[in-house]
Design an enzyme around this catalytic site. Structure first.
Site, PDB file in Angstrom:
ATOM      1  N   THR A 197      20.210  -0.860 -27.037  1.00  0.00           N
ATOM      2  CA  THR A 197      20.532  -0.185 -25.774  1.00  0.00           C
ATOM      3  C   THR A 197      19.275   0.247 -25.031  1.00  0.00           C
ATOM      4  O   THR A 197      18.265   0.588 -25.653  1.00  0.00           O
ATOM      5  CB  THR A 197      21.393   1.064 -26.069  1.00  0.00           C
ATOM      6  OG1 THR A 197      21.435   1.883 -24.896  1.00  0.00           O
ATOM      7  CG2 THR A 197      20.840   1.911 -27.213  1.00  0.00           C
ATOM      8  N   ASP A 198      19.370   0.279 -23.705  1.00  0.00           N
ATOM      9  CA  ASP A 198      18.244   0.770 -22.890  1.00  0.00           C
ATOM     10  C   ASP A 198      18.013   2.264 -23.082  1.00  0.00           C
ATOM     11  O   ASP A 198      16.972   2.790 -22.691  1.00  0.00           O
ATOM     12  CB  ASP A 198      18.473   0.458 -21.399  1.00  0.00           C
ATOM     13  CG  ASP A 198      19.700   1.133 -20.802  1.00  0.00           C
ATOM     14  OD1 ASP A 198      20.505   1.740 -21.548  1.00  0.00           O
ATOM     15  OD2 ASP A 198      19.869   1.040 -19.563  1.00  0.00           O
ATOM     16  N   GLU A 199      19.006   2.956 -23.692  1.00  0.00           N
ATOM     17  CA  GLU A 199      18.867   4.420 -23.837  1.00  0.00           C
ATOM     18  C   GLU A 199      17.709   4.792 -24.755  1.00  0.00           C
ATOM     19  O   GLU A 199      17.242   5.936 -24.735  1.00  0.00           O
ATOM     20  CB  GLU A 199      20.184   5.028 -24.330  1.00  0.00           C
ATOM     21  CG  GLU A 199      21.308   4.726 -23.358  1.00  0.00           C
ATOM     22  CD  GLU A 199      22.608   5.461 -23.615  1.00  0.00           C
ATOM     23  OE1 GLU A 199      22.571   6.559 -24.180  1.00  0.00           O
ATOM     24  OE2 GLU A 199      23.653   4.916 -23.234  1.00  0.00           O
ATOM     25  N   TYR A 234      22.363   9.731 -30.507  1.00  0.00           N
ATOM     26  CA  TYR A 234      22.765   8.316 -30.436  1.00  0.00           C
ATOM     27  C   TYR A 234      21.552   7.426 -30.180  1.00  0.00           C
ATOM     28  O   TYR A 234      21.276   6.489 -30.948  1.00  0.00           O
ATOM     29  CB  TYR A 234      23.812   8.113 -29.327  1.00  0.00           C
ATOM     30  CG  TYR A 234      23.978   6.660 -28.909  1.00  0.00           C
ATOM     31  CD1 TYR A 234      24.469   5.709 -29.801  1.00  0.00           C
ATOM     32  CD2 TYR A 234      23.623   6.229 -27.622  1.00  0.00           C
ATOM     33  CE1 TYR A 234      24.601   4.367 -29.428  1.00  0.00           C
ATOM     34  CE2 TYR A 234      23.764   4.902 -27.240  1.00  0.00           C
ATOM     35  CZ  TYR A 234      24.250   3.973 -28.146  1.00  0.00           C
ATOM     36  OH  TYR A 234      24.379   2.653 -27.773  1.00  0.00           O
ATOM     37  N   LYS A 239      19.631   4.608 -32.584  1.00  0.00           N
ATOM     38  CA  LYS A 239      19.507   3.195 -32.187  1.00  0.00           C
ATOM     39  C   LYS A 239      18.030   2.778 -32.165  1.00  0.00           C
ATOM     40  O   LYS A 239      17.684   1.650 -32.534  1.00  0.00           O
ATOM     41  CB  LYS A 239      20.142   2.960 -30.813  1.00  0.00           C
ATOM     42  CG  LYS A 239      21.662   3.038 -30.796  1.00  0.00           C
ATOM     43  CD  LYS A 239      22.342   1.906 -31.560  1.00  0.00           C
ATOM     44  CE  LYS A 239      22.143   0.560 -30.894  1.00  0.00           C
ATOM     45  NZ  LYS A 239      22.871  -0.523 -31.607  1.00  0.00           N
TER      46      LYS A 239
HETATM   47  P1  NAD Z   1      32.172   0.325 -29.898  1.00  0.00           P
HETATM   48  O1  NAD Z   1      32.042   1.759 -30.290  1.00  0.00           O
HETATM   49  O2  NAD Z   1      33.233  -0.072 -28.916  1.00  0.00           O
HETATM   50  O3  NAD Z   1      32.406  -0.574 -31.200  1.00  0.00           O
HETATM   51  C1  NAD Z   1      31.696  -0.359 -32.388  1.00  0.00           C
HETATM   52  C2  NAD Z   1      32.360  -1.196 -33.495  1.00  0.00           C
HETATM   53  O4  NAD Z   1      31.587  -1.042 -34.686  1.00  0.00           O
HETATM   54  C3  NAD Z   1      33.789  -0.746 -33.815  1.00  0.00           C
HETATM   55  O5  NAD Z   1      34.615  -1.878 -33.988  1.00  0.00           O
HETATM   56  C4  NAD Z   1      33.625   0.000 -35.133  1.00  0.00           C
HETATM   57  O6  NAD Z   1      34.778  -0.049 -35.964  1.00  0.00           O
HETATM   58  C5  NAD Z   1      32.472  -0.759 -35.762  1.00  0.00           C
HETATM   59  N1  NAD Z   1      31.737   0.028 -36.752  1.00  0.00           N
HETATM   60  C6  NAD Z   1      31.302   1.313 -36.633  1.00  0.00           C
HETATM   61  N2  NAD Z   1      30.675   1.698 -37.755  1.00  0.00           N
HETATM   62  C7  NAD Z   1      30.694   0.625 -38.610  1.00  0.00           C
HETATM   63  C8  NAD Z   1      30.203   0.406 -39.915  1.00  0.00           C
HETATM   64  N3  NAD Z   1      29.560   1.361 -40.591  1.00  0.00           N
HETATM   65  N4  NAD Z   1      30.398  -0.816 -40.477  1.00  0.00           N
HETATM   66  C9  NAD Z   1      31.064  -1.782 -39.810  1.00  0.00           C
HETATM   67  N5  NAD Z   1      31.581  -1.627 -38.570  1.00  0.00           N
HETATM   68  C10 NAD Z   1      31.387  -0.429 -37.971  1.00  0.00           C
HETATM   69  O7  NAD Z   1      30.728  -0.097 -29.378  1.00  0.00           O
HETATM   70  P2  NAD Z   1      30.318  -1.103 -28.211  1.00  0.00           P
HETATM   71  O8  NAD Z   1      30.332  -0.375 -26.924  1.00  0.00           O
HETATM   72  O9  NAD Z   1      31.063  -2.373 -28.367  1.00  0.00           O
HETATM   73  O10 NAD Z   1      28.777  -1.343 -28.581  1.00  0.00           O
HETATM   74  C11 NAD Z   1      28.400  -2.389 -29.477  1.00  0.00           C
HETATM   75  C12 NAD Z   1      26.904  -2.356 -29.653  1.00  0.00           C
HETATM   76  O11 NAD Z   1      26.258  -2.524 -28.391  1.00  0.00           O
HETATM   77  C13 NAD Z   1      26.386  -1.031 -30.215  1.00  0.00           C
HETATM   78  O12 NAD Z   1      25.364  -1.319 -31.144  1.00  0.00           O
HETATM   79  C14 NAD Z   1      25.838  -0.299 -28.996  1.00  0.00           C
HETATM   80  O13 NAD Z   1      24.794   0.565 -29.359  1.00  0.00           O
HETATM   81  C15 NAD Z   1      25.341  -1.465 -28.161  1.00  0.00           C
HETATM   82  N6  NAD Z   1      25.321  -1.243 -26.695  1.00  0.00           N
HETATM   83  C16 NAD Z   1      26.436  -0.775 -26.047  1.00  0.00           C
HETATM   84  C17 NAD Z   1      26.404  -0.615 -24.660  1.00  0.00           C
HETATM   85  C18 NAD Z   1      27.624  -0.133 -23.901  1.00  0.00           C
HETATM   86  O14 NAD Z   1      27.554   0.084 -22.689  1.00  0.00           O
HETATM   87  N7  NAD Z   1      28.791   0.017 -24.536  1.00  0.00           N
HETATM   88  C19 NAD Z   1      25.251  -0.923 -23.956  1.00  0.00           C
HETATM   89  C20 NAD Z   1      24.129  -1.397 -24.647  1.00  0.00           C
HETATM   90  C21 NAD Z   1      24.194  -1.561 -26.011  1.00  0.00           C
HETATM   91  P1  TYD Z   2      28.987   7.039 -20.905  1.00  0.00           P
HETATM   92  O1  TYD Z   2      30.027   6.059 -20.491  1.00  0.00           O
HETATM   93  O2  TYD Z   2      29.306   8.015 -21.992  1.00  0.00           O
HETATM   94  O3  TYD Z   2      27.681   6.199 -21.236  1.00  0.00           O
HETATM   95  P2  TYD Z   2      26.156   6.715 -21.550  1.00  0.00           P
HETATM   96  O4  TYD Z   2      26.157   8.175 -21.720  1.00  0.00           O
HETATM   97  O5  TYD Z   2      25.862   6.003 -22.825  1.00  0.00           O
HETATM   98  O6  TYD Z   2      25.348   6.245 -20.379  1.00  0.00           O
HETATM   99  O7  TYD Z   2      28.571   7.896 -19.635  1.00  0.00           O
HETATM  100  C1  TYD Z   2      28.086   7.251 -18.452  1.00  0.00           C
HETATM  101  C2  TYD Z   2      27.700   8.332 -17.467  1.00  0.00           C
HETATM  102  O8  TYD Z   2      28.891   9.032 -17.059  1.00  0.00           O
HETATM  103  C3  TYD Z   2      26.788   9.386 -18.063  1.00  0.00           C
HETATM  104  O9  TYD Z   2      25.851   9.801 -17.061  1.00  0.00           O
HETATM  105  C4  TYD Z   2      27.710  10.538 -18.403  1.00  0.00           C
HETATM  106  C5  TYD Z   2      28.796  10.420 -17.356  1.00  0.00           C
HETATM  107  N1  TYD Z   2      30.146  10.862 -17.768  1.00  0.00           N
HETATM  108  C6  TYD Z   2      30.856  11.787 -16.994  1.00  0.00           C
HETATM  109  O10 TYD Z   2      30.374  12.260 -15.956  1.00  0.00           O
HETATM  110  N2  TYD Z   2      32.105  12.146 -17.409  1.00  0.00           N
HETATM  111  C7  TYD Z   2      32.675  11.658 -18.555  1.00  0.00           C
HETATM  112  O11 TYD Z   2      33.807  12.056 -18.901  1.00  0.00           O
HETATM  113  C8  TYD Z   2      31.930  10.712 -19.329  1.00  0.00           C
HETATM  114  C9  TYD Z   2      32.503  10.119 -20.598  1.00  0.00           C
HETATM  115  C10 TYD Z   2      30.670  10.329 -18.887  1.00  0.00           C
END
Ligand code: NAD
Ligand code: TYD
Length: 342
Positions: free
Chosen positions: A130-132, A155, A159
């Site tokens: 993640t970019d975070e 978080y 990561k």
């Molecule tokens: P998500 O929370 O929707 O899914 C996570 C999955 O991992 C779930 O199916 C969960 O059951 C599984 N999991 C959790 N702990 C586990 C373990 N110990 N063993 C096996 N499986 C396990 O997450 P997502 O949004 O699909 O993100 C997927 C990846 O992409 C993550 O690594 C996240 O950091 C990264 N990412 C997400 C975003 C975003 O915007 N959602 C952006 C950049 C990177």
């Molecule tokens: P989120 O989807 O949790 O992603 P991340 O924190 O990983 O970027 O949140 C996106 C943005 O939206 C973040 O600035 C927090 C804000 N946010 C709200 O304002 N209200 C909400 O209920 C949630 C979940 C997020």
């Protein structure tokens, strides 16, 4: 490349399930194994369409347990094996409430996985990041692959630690690890705790929309299909040891996103509630994705103007999927399909 076997970890989550759908469509000869512990964020309903595919197998297990990782790698078989690691605790607000599960899965889990993969001679390993991890930006500037890591939430700190372990495995052992760092995703199958699906779900049910602080925090949004295509590009063509940023130059303040959702759903702005800010809330994320464009030729294909309304339509058309999440009945799916309790 017809004989490649791919282990996808966390394939029952949001991005992992979208990635498995992409592979099933575009790489029909690959063997696909999904290792997922089915945490609250894992939903096998996301993958019901894949169950009839003979080249897809689900393994219920934890990336932090070497015996579970070993079982999953056994399922992949003895041919060339690639691993793409999505499994994680992924929600910042939950990491603020309780950080230990993040360290267990996002740090320990990565190392356990790396050790098993190294012992088995896995040929490529992509850590989905993640970019975070880069921290927070002011009004100007972009994150490049050279930006020093400065994570601010439990978080993002967990990561970043995972990324460092992959980097160390490459430098110390020559392990073929690759790292991507993507901006915020949106699209089908996202758990409704994240901003966009939460706001769609709440607005659809005429519930309040909680906007943290003044709503002016900026995120850089990418449609999940674009992210998945970028990941496939890096998996197939990336250079081990390298980091690739992924993003679509698509920055919006949160309040604009919330207003767009209300407009598409024809709901009133009176549903918006400005609530207490998230502690340590990062102000702005923005990605410079020029390296992956230049070196690997990936470009995003979807515009926000088109893909956001399509995403909203998907959640409306799949109201049963959302209801099953809201009622918790999605957690029984494993037992119904596979005859055991998750
Ligand atoms: P998500 O929370 O929707 O899914 C996570 C999955 O991992 C779930 O199916 C969960 O059951 C599984 N999991 C959790 N702990 C586990 C373990 N110990 N063993 C096996 N499986 C396990 O997450 P997502 O949004 O699909 O993100 C997927 C990846 O992409 C993550 O690594 C996240 O950091 C990264 N990412 C997400 C975003 C975003 O915007 N959602 C952006 C950049 C990177
Ligand atoms: P989120 O989807 O949790 O992603 P991340 O924190 O990983 O970027 O949140 C996106 C943005 O939206 C973040 O600035 C927090 C804000 N946010 C709200 O304002 N209200 C909400 O209920 C949630 C979940 C997020």
């Amino acid at each position: 490349m017809s004989s490649v076997g791919v282990l996808v970890t966390g394939g029952a989550g949001f991005i992992g399930s979208n990635f498995l759908h992409l592979l099933a469509e575009t790489r029909p000869h690959w063997k696909l194994v999904n290792l997922d512990v089915l945490s609250y964020a894992g939903n096998l309903e996301n993958l019901s369409a894949l169950e009839k595919e003979t080249n897809y197998t689900f393994v219920h297990g934890d990336v932090g347990k070497s015996e579970d990782v070993g079982r999953a790698l056994d399922e992949v078989g003895s041919g060339p094996t690639w691993v793409i690691h999505f499994a994680a605790e992924s929600h910042v607000d939950r990491s603020i409430q309780s950080a230990l599960p993040f360290v267990e899965t996002n740090v320990m889990g990565v190392q356990v996985l790396l050790e098993e993969c190294r012992a088995r001679g896995v040929e490529r390993f992509l850590n989905v990041g993640t970019d975070e991890v880069y921290g927070s930006l002011g009004e100007t500037g972009l994150f490049t692959e050279e930006t020093p890591l400065a994570p601010n939430s439990p978080y993002s700190a967990s990561k970043a630690a995972g990324d460092f372990l992959v980097r160390a495995a490459f430098h110390t052992h020559g392990f073929p690890g690759l790292i991507t760092r993507c901006s915020n995703n949106y699209g089908p199958y996202q758990f409704p705790e994240k901003l966009i699906p939460l706001m769609i779900a709440n607005a659809s049910g005429d519930k309040e929309l909680p906007v943290y602080g003044d709503g002016k925090n900026v995120r850089d949004w990418l449609y999940v299909r674009d992210h998945c295509e970028a990941l496939l590009t890096v998996l197939e063509k990336g250079t081990p040891g390298e980091v690739y940023n992924i993003g679509g130059n698509n920055e919006y303040p949160n309040i604009r996103i919330v207003r767009m959702i209300l407009e598409v759903l024809e709901k009133p702005e009176s549903l918006i509630r400005f609530v207490t800010d998230r502690p340590g809330h990062d102000q702005r994320y923005a990605i410079d994705a020029s390296k992956i464009r230049r070196e690997l030729g990936w470009e995003p294909r979807f515009t926000f103007e088109k893909a956001l309304p399509e995403t909203i339509a998907w959640y409306r058309e799949n109201s049963e999927w959302l209801e099953n999440l809201q009622s918790g009945s999605y957690r029984d799916y494993y037992e119904r399909q596979y005859g055991a309790r998750a």
